[in-house]
Design an enzyme around this catalytic site. Structure first.
Site, PDB file in Angstrom:
ATOM      1  CD  GLU A  28      -8.580   2.335  -1.644  1.00  0.00           C
ATOM      2  OE1 GLU A  28      -9.134   1.699  -0.740  1.00  0.00           O
ATOM      3  OE2 GLU A  28      -8.019   3.422  -1.460  1.00  0.00           O
TER       4      GLU A  28
ATOM      5  CG  ASP B 134      -5.131   3.857   1.286  1.00  0.00           C
ATOM      6  OD1 ASP B 134      -5.976   2.960   1.384  1.00  0.00           O
ATOM      7  OD2 ASP B 134      -5.137   4.890   1.989  1.00  0.00           O
TER       8      ASP B 134
ATOM      9  CG  HIS C 261      -8.100  -3.497   4.623  1.00  0.00           C
ATOM     10  ND1 HIS C 261      -7.931  -3.547   3.259  1.00  0.00           N
ATOM     11  CD2 HIS C 261      -7.924  -2.202   4.970  1.00  0.00           C
ATOM     12  CE1 HIS C 261      -7.653  -2.340   2.808  1.00  0.00           C
ATOM     13  NE2 HIS C 261      -7.640  -1.505   3.822  1.00  0.00           N
ATOM     14  CG  ASP C 262     -11.182  -0.491   4.427  1.00  0.00           C
ATOM     15  OD1 ASP C 262     -10.842  -0.467   5.621  1.00  0.00           O
ATOM     16  OD2 ASP C 262     -10.611   0.159   3.546  1.00  0.00           O
TER      17      ASP C 262
ATOM     18  CG  ASP D  69      -2.257  -0.574   1.016  1.00  0.00           C
ATOM     19  OD1 ASP D  69      -2.813  -0.359  -0.065  1.00  0.00           O
ATOM     20  OD2 ASP D  69      -2.778  -1.249   1.913  1.00  0.00           O
TER      21      ASP D  69
END
Length: 588
Positions: free
Chosen positions: A293, A239, A360-361, A137
């Site tokens: 992203e 990100d 992860h979100d 990231d």
């Protein structure tokens, strides 16, 4: 961060504002007779399968309850066994952990909880020795407020670092409102008395936004990128990069702008000029994979990031699919099909997409898009992995989804660790809102659902740690774990391995054209992939009931399934699909 599934975060905060991402008119998939496209040009990052590791929760090597680099190193043979070729590692940089590493205090140091730079070098070497690549990231929309840049920036209005961040002098009055995703008051401006000014933070107060309008700041970022690329990493996921460009006059947005936050926050002035500069100065000089992203609020906006002619990035990671079904009523398969078909159509001839259902979100994919009840968990997890691995685009598997790990569904706010949930709860409490309703929503959507420790075996703490885990382990680890599934040839894990092997063997599943069938069917997702003379049918029963599906006249089965999540298959003019059955069938 950030799957910035904006809707998810805002639902979690119970502000009910949603992002209402723009809907474009539906476009049919291109016909099979369409000429060869740019997307059939072979490239490693199109063919790879990406496995996302959340380091804090993967494997602890020293008993402190936090996953670390040495823990990952101890599991490299497991990663190789999955048939994935690329690991995406969530941030491991030095951080105060306000947002679990997405608040970076030093971009060239490893978070001490995770280990040392020597550990990182050993990890990278171990991955490359096994033929695995590493993507990291790049978190440069903001830093931590404990980064030395920000410490210097807030020390004086005359500091040479002042313009590394966005400041608004208080003598000009309160700045124009901006919405914050994580702030307890949803206010993105934080007053700082040291210099009598406000600083901007789209995320938490400890994540001040960097000022990309400052060319010195951009050069600092490029130097950081070179540092990691020269170590030999294989790419970056950018990100929240769609938010870096701001109109620094900070004009007023219309009332209710937060309901269309992506529209107003993404694709600001000079965004694509910054990416083109980054490509010229850094990315074009390395054979790497780069992931955009977010990439705006529509396929048209996303294409600007990844159209090869623009020389920016090479893969879009969109969230419209993640914004489906966040409410208690769940999702409609017809909406799901419409989203993925529309995006595929827009990228049919150029550009490239990521395909994912979890990260992860967001909640665990089997708990949101499948059926995590014991009777259907395994079958639906296999089906969802089949979808990811048979659509056009680069597949992303989030750690644990190859096992069918599920939401933990905490009952108490005390069990949560995520800043979004904790601040959202406090916001509702401050307003005298319905805390019970908030917790009910969190059981479905909270990010901690997907961050529970990885389930290796049935020993205490699922084999993740010998200490006290930083976040509770899901109680179903005794049944859902690697050790148990290794022994079962029909497990989700071994099915996942067969699916990745199938994708490696058949390039039609990478480069083949996609054609949706039976669009209005509310239970079955059917599509074909076609590459030259090879054609394959994917049939997915998104239902906990048996469903029949009649083959169209144009479809002629060509043999036994390449993949089937049930043990038997009976070819017929009308196929009887078992609950959550997934079939990949060659065609004549």
């Amino acid at each position: 961060m950030r799957s910035l599934s904006t809707t998810l975060f805002v639902v979690l905060l119970l502000t009910f504002v949603g992002c209402n991402q723009a809907q474009e008119s539906r476009v049919k998939s291109p016909p099979a007779s369409q000429p060869k496209s740019q997307n059939q040009q072979e490239t490693w990052w199109k063919e790879t399968v990406v496995y996302q590791i959340y380091p804090r929760s993967f494997q602890d090597s020293n008993g402190d309850g936090v996953g670390d680099l040495r823990g990952i190193i101890s599991r490299l043979d497991y990663l190789k066994s999955l048939g994935v070729e690329t690991v995406w590692l969530n941030p491991i940089y030095a951080s105060p952990n306000d947002d679990n590493g997405y608040d970076i205090s030093d971009y060239r140091r490893i978070q001490p909880e995770f280990g040392t730079m020597q550990d990182f070098d050993a990890l990278l070497k171990g991955l490359h020795q096994r033929g695995l690549k590493l993507v990291m990231d790049l978190v440069v929309n903001h830093s931590s407020d404990e980064h030395e840049w920000f410490k210097q920036s807030r020390s004086s209005r005359q500091s040479p670092y002042r313009d590394y961040y966005h400041w608004w002098p208080a003598e000009k009055g309160k700045p124009t409102p901006r919405y914050s995703f994580f702030d307890v008051n949803s206010d993105a401006w934080k007053y700082d008395s040291l210099t009598n000014a406000y600083y901007l933070h789209y995320f938490s107060r400890k994540q001040p936004d960097l000022n990309w309008e400052n060319s010195k700041l951009r050069q600092e970022v490029y130097d950081i990128m070179r540092f990691w690329l020269d170590k030999g990493i294989d790419g970056f996921r950018m990100d929240a990069f769609q938010y870096v460009a701001k109109d620094t006059t900070f004009p007023a947005f219309p009332p209710g702008y937060e309901k269309q936050i992506v529209k107003y926050y993404s694709s600001g002035p000079n965004l694509h000029a910054y990416l083109q500069e980054m490509n010229r100065e850094v990315l074009s000089k390395y054979p790497v994979m780069t992931v955009a992203e977010g990439a705006g609020d529509s396929p048209t906006a996303a294409m600007k990031f990844v159209d090869p002619a623009r020389r920016e990035l090479n893969m879009a990671y969109h969230f419209e699919g993640m914004d489906i079904g966040n409410g208690p009523e769940g999702y409609k398969l017809t909406d799901f099909k419409q989203v993925y078909t529309r995006w595929d159509s827009a990228f049919a001839l150029k550009g490239w997409l990521s395909i994912f259902l979890a990260n992860h979100d967001v909640p665990r994919m089997v708990s949101k898009f499948g059926d995590d009840r014991p009777a259907f968990r395994a079958a639906s997890a296999k089906l969802l992995n089949t979808f990811i691995l048979t659509m056009r685009g680069t597949p992303y598997c989030y750690n644990g989804d190859e096992l069918g790990m599920t939401n933990i569904r905490f009952d108490r706010i005390e069990d949560y660790r995520d800043v979004a949930t904790l601040n959202g709860y406090q916001q509702v409490k401050n307003r005298g809102g319905d805390l019970g309703a908030f917790l009910a929503t969190a059981k479905r959507t909270a990010r901690d659902n997907c961050r529970t420790p990885f389930q290796w075996d049935a020993s205490p703490n699922a084999g993740f740690t010998t200490g006290r885990p930083w976040l509770q382990v899901n109680p179903n680890y005794r049944q859902v774990n690697v050790a148990a599934q290794e022994k079962d040839p029909n497990s989700v894990l071994n099915y996942f391995r067969r699916a990745t092997a199938m994708r490696r063997q058949h390039k039609v599943l990478v480069y083949g054209r996609y054609q949706l069938l039976d669009a209005a069917n509310p239970h079955i997702y059917a599509y074909t992939r076609t590459l030259n003379q090879e054609r394959v049918l994917v049939l997915l029963n998104f239902s906990s009931d048996q469903r029949n599906w009649t083959l169209p006249d144009t479809i002629k089965l060509g043999g036994q399934p390449w993949l089937n999540n049930y043990p038997t298959f009976a070819p017929a003019a009308t196929l009887a699909l078992l609950p959550w059955q997934a079939l990949v069938l060659p065609l004549r």
